[in-house]
Design an enzyme around this catalytic site. Structure first.
Site, PDB file in Angstrom:
ATOM      1  N   LYS A 179       0.840  -1.210   0.000  1.00 54.36           N
ATOM      2  CA  LYS A 179       0.000   0.000   0.000  1.00 54.36           C
ATOM      3  C   LYS A 179       0.870   1.253   0.000  1.00 54.36           C
ATOM      4  O   LYS A 179       1.922   1.276   0.611  1.00 54.36           O
ATOM      5  CB  LYS A 179      -0.900  -0.002   1.237  1.00 54.36           C
ATOM      6  N   THR A 212      -6.720   9.700   8.834  1.00 54.20           N
ATOM      7  CA  THR A 212      -6.295   8.467   8.167  1.00 54.20           C
ATOM      8  C   THR A 212      -6.181   7.313   9.159  1.00 54.20           C
ATOM      9  O   THR A 212      -5.521   6.313   8.888  1.00 54.20           O
ATOM     10  CB  THR A 212      -4.927   8.682   7.479  1.00 54.20           C
ATOM     11  N   GLY A 214      -6.985   4.059  10.659  1.00 56.60           N
ATOM     12  CA  GLY A 214      -7.716   2.859  10.255  1.00 56.60           C
ATOM     13  C   GLY A 214      -7.822   2.636   8.759  1.00 56.60           C
ATOM     14  O   GLY A 214      -8.561   1.756   8.313  1.00 56.60           O
ATOM     15  N   THR A 215      -7.055   3.391   7.974  1.00 53.62           N
ATOM     16  CA  THR A 215      -7.138   3.206   6.508  1.00 53.62           C
ATOM     17  C   THR A 215      -6.772   1.776   6.105  1.00 53.62           C
ATOM     18  O   THR A 215      -7.448   1.154   5.287  1.00 53.62           O
ATOM     19  CB  THR A 215      -6.198   4.170   5.752  1.00 53.62           C
ATOM     20  N   GLY A 216      -5.689   1.270   6.714  1.00 56.61           N
ATOM     21  CA  GLY A 216      -5.200  -0.059   6.333  1.00 56.61           C
ATOM     22  C   GLY A 216      -6.193  -1.157   6.705  1.00 56.61           C
ATOM     23  O   GLY A 216      -6.487  -2.060   5.909  1.00 56.61           O
ATOM     24  N   CYS A 217      -6.731  -1.069   7.937  1.00 58.09           N
ATOM     25  CA  CYS A 217      -7.695  -2.082   8.400  1.00 58.09           C
ATOM     26  C   CYS A 217      -8.928  -2.060   7.501  1.00 58.09           C
ATOM     27  O   CYS A 217      -9.441  -3.118   7.091  1.00 58.09           O
ATOM     28  CB  CYS A 217      -8.151  -1.785   9.829  1.00 58.09           C
TER      29      CYS A 217
HETATM   30  N1  LIG Z   1      -4.141  10.344   1.956  1.00 54.16           N
HETATM   31  C1  LIG Z   1      -4.641   9.318   1.256  1.00 54.16           C
HETATM   32  N2  LIG Z   1      -5.440   9.552   0.182  1.00 54.16           N
HETATM   33  C2  LIG Z   1      -5.964   8.526  -0.534  1.00 54.16           C
HETATM   34  N3  LIG Z   1      -5.735   7.233  -0.251  1.00 54.16           N
HETATM   35  C3  LIG Z   1      -4.949   6.928   0.798  1.00 54.16           C
HETATM   36  C4  LIG Z   1      -4.366   7.946   1.610  1.00 54.16           C
HETATM   37  N4  LIG Z   1      -3.647   7.340   2.603  1.00 54.16           N
HETATM   38  C5  LIG Z   1      -3.795   6.018   2.416  1.00 54.16           C
HETATM   39  N5  LIG Z   1      -4.561   5.748   1.333  1.00 54.16           N
HETATM   40  C6  LIG Z   1      -4.984   4.422   0.857  1.00 54.16           C
HETATM   41  O1  LIG Z   1      -5.484   3.745   1.993  1.00 54.16           O
HETATM   42  C7  LIG Z   1      -5.103   2.369   1.974  1.00 54.16           C
HETATM   43  C8  LIG Z   1      -4.273   2.069   3.210  1.00 54.16           C
HETATM   44  O2  LIG Z   1      -2.957   2.540   3.000  1.00 54.16           O
HETATM   45  P1  LIG Z   1      -1.915   2.892   4.120  1.00 54.16           P
HETATM   46  O3  LIG Z   1      -0.574   2.849   3.479  1.00 54.16           O
HETATM   47  O4  LIG Z   1      -2.316   4.168   4.793  1.00 54.16           O
HETATM   48  O5  LIG Z   1      -2.130   1.692   5.150  1.00 54.16           O
HETATM   49  P2  LIG Z   1      -1.742   1.549   6.655  1.00 54.16           P
HETATM   50  O6  LIG Z   1      -0.534   2.354   6.960  1.00 54.16           O
HETATM   51  O7  LIG Z   1      -1.674   0.101   6.901  1.00 54.16           O
HETATM   52  O8  LIG Z   1      -2.963   2.160   7.457  1.00 54.16           O
HETATM   53  P3  LIG Z   1      -3.209   2.165   9.063  1.00 54.16           P
HETATM   54  O9  LIG Z   1      -2.017   1.538   9.725  1.00 54.16           O
HETATM   55  O10 LIG Z   1      -3.425   3.583   9.432  1.00 54.16           O
HETATM   56  O11 LIG Z   1      -4.456   1.396   9.266  1.00 54.16           O
HETATM   57  C9  LIG Z   1      -4.367   2.154   0.658  1.00 54.16           C
HETATM   58  O12 LIG Z   1      -5.273   1.687  -0.318  1.00 54.16           O
HETATM   59  C10 LIG Z   1      -3.856   3.562   0.308  1.00 54.16           C
HETATM   60  O13 LIG Z   1      -3.700   3.722  -1.067  1.00 54.16           O
HETATM   61  C1  LIG Z   2      -6.302  -2.490  17.223  1.00 57.04           C
HETATM   62  C2  LIG Z   2      -5.619  -1.822  16.100  1.00 57.04           C
HETATM   63  N1  LIG Z   2      -5.348  -2.544  14.981  1.00 57.04           N
HETATM   64  C3  LIG Z   2      -4.723  -1.960  13.934  1.00 57.04           C
HETATM   65  C4  LIG Z   2      -4.339  -0.620  13.980  1.00 57.04           C
HETATM   66  C5  LIG Z   2      -3.598  -0.003  12.811  1.00 57.04           C
HETATM   67  O1  LIG Z   2      -4.274   1.002  12.246  1.00 57.04           O
HETATM   68  C6  LIG Z   2      -4.657   0.099  15.162  1.00 57.04           C
HETATM   69  N2  LIG Z   2      -4.323   1.424  15.282  1.00 57.04           N
HETATM   70  N3  LIG Z   2      -5.282  -0.523  16.188  1.00 57.04           N
END
Ligand SMILES: Nc1ncnc2c1ncn2[C@@H]1O[C@H](COP(=O)(O)OP(=O)(O)OP(=O)(O)O)[C@@H](O)[C@H]1O
Ligand SMILES: Cc1ncc(CO)c(N)n1
Length: 272
Positions: A179, A212, A214-217
């Protein structure tokens, strides 16, 4: 007489976020939006809000195993995702139950560090993740720092991204999604997908926002919901990318720090 409805079922094995934006809460909200029946196995309870993580309390190992048994003895998920797994020992047990119950369609989101720097998985657990979880993964969805930690490759060029994706594929994941949220690209975010042969890049515009959390989850939960419907991995990833883009564009104004994305924006603004 009531009518019983057949639905697709998805399971999340992850940590609880009391603030409701990430972890189990983000996953279940996302499953609900996709019309999938959501179930959860909680690895750890975090005291967390939009400003950071204040505490981490693992569920006792026995409690973790019992939740997995309870699900496995009665409910078969059509797809499942893993998030915060807490430790190498927990990872090993979770992998054992996934194999015991022959669960399929597994999305491994190798959560390690929360935004703000709190450790959600000890570094000692990296080896367990590589050895036990990646071989079970239909899709692994690291962010850039997680891909670097799992491969030992610094990702700062297109070539190093391909190289890291190859290593993760060789560690056993069928599809690798690196990502791009943490990549410093001007105005855009690109997610990089590798299936052992071809490369696909999904690009959208970078939303300028501090919300942002929880974007990844949320992204991996959307992907899991689509897999629960039996969609192909490629189309599930594309749909998850659209879902997270809309959720980030319509972030929710709660808390004073990194607020959550909007899990219900996608349907409400007319996507189906
Ligand atoms: N500012 C942004 N604008 C648009 N899309 C974004 C943005 N930030 C993240 N994304 C998208 O969100 C999704 C998650 O990416 P990210 O790299 O932020 O994951 P992450 O670090 O695991 O998230 P987190 O740990 O906060 O849950 C991907 O599909 C990425 O392309
Ligand atoms: C419980 C939990 N899982 C995943 C993440 C990563 O976003 C978070 N901040 N908290």
């Amino acid at each position: 007489m009531g009518q019983l409805i057949k639905v697709c079922k998805a399971l999340t094995i992850a940590g609880s976020d009391s603030g409701g934006g990430a972890g189990i809460q983000a996953d279940l909200k996302t499953f609900q939006e996709f019309g999938v029946y959501g179930m959860s196995v909680i690895t750890a309870v975090t005291a967390q809000n939009t400003t950071g993580v204040q505490g981490v309390y693992p569920v006792p190992l026995e409690g973790l195993e019992q939740q997995l048994e309870s699900i496995g003895n009665d409910l078969t998920p059509d797809a499942l995702k893993t998030g915060m797994l807490f430790s190498g020992e927990y990872i090993e047990r979770i992998a054992f139950y996934i194999k015991k119950f022959s669960w399929k369609n597994i999305v491994v989101d190798p959560v390690m560090i929360a935004k703000g720097g709190a450790e959600l998985l000890g570094v000692e657990a990296l080896e367990a993740m590589q050895k036990h979880m990646l071989p079970l993964a239909k899709v692994v969805t690291p962010n850039i720092p997680e891909a670097e930690a799992l491969t030992g490759i610094k990702i700062d060029t297109a070539e190093s991204k391909v190289e890291a994706a190859r290593v993760l594929f060789d560690q056993g994941a069928e599809y690798v999604v690196i990502k791009g949220g943490h990549m410093d690209e001007e105005g855009i975010v690109t997610d990089f997908i590798y299936d052992g042969e071809g490369i696909l890049e999904l690009t959208d515009k970078r939303v300028d926002t501090k919300n942002t959390h929880g974007t990844g989850c949320t992204f991996s939960a959307a992907l899991t919901a689509e897999l629960a419907y039996g969609k192909t991995v490629e189309s599930a990833i594309e749909q998850a990318k659209k879902y997270i883009q809309t959720a980030i564009e319509h972030g929710i104004d709660v808390g004073s720090g990194h607020g959550p994305v909007n899990h219900f924006a996608f349907r409400r603004i007319g996507h189906e």
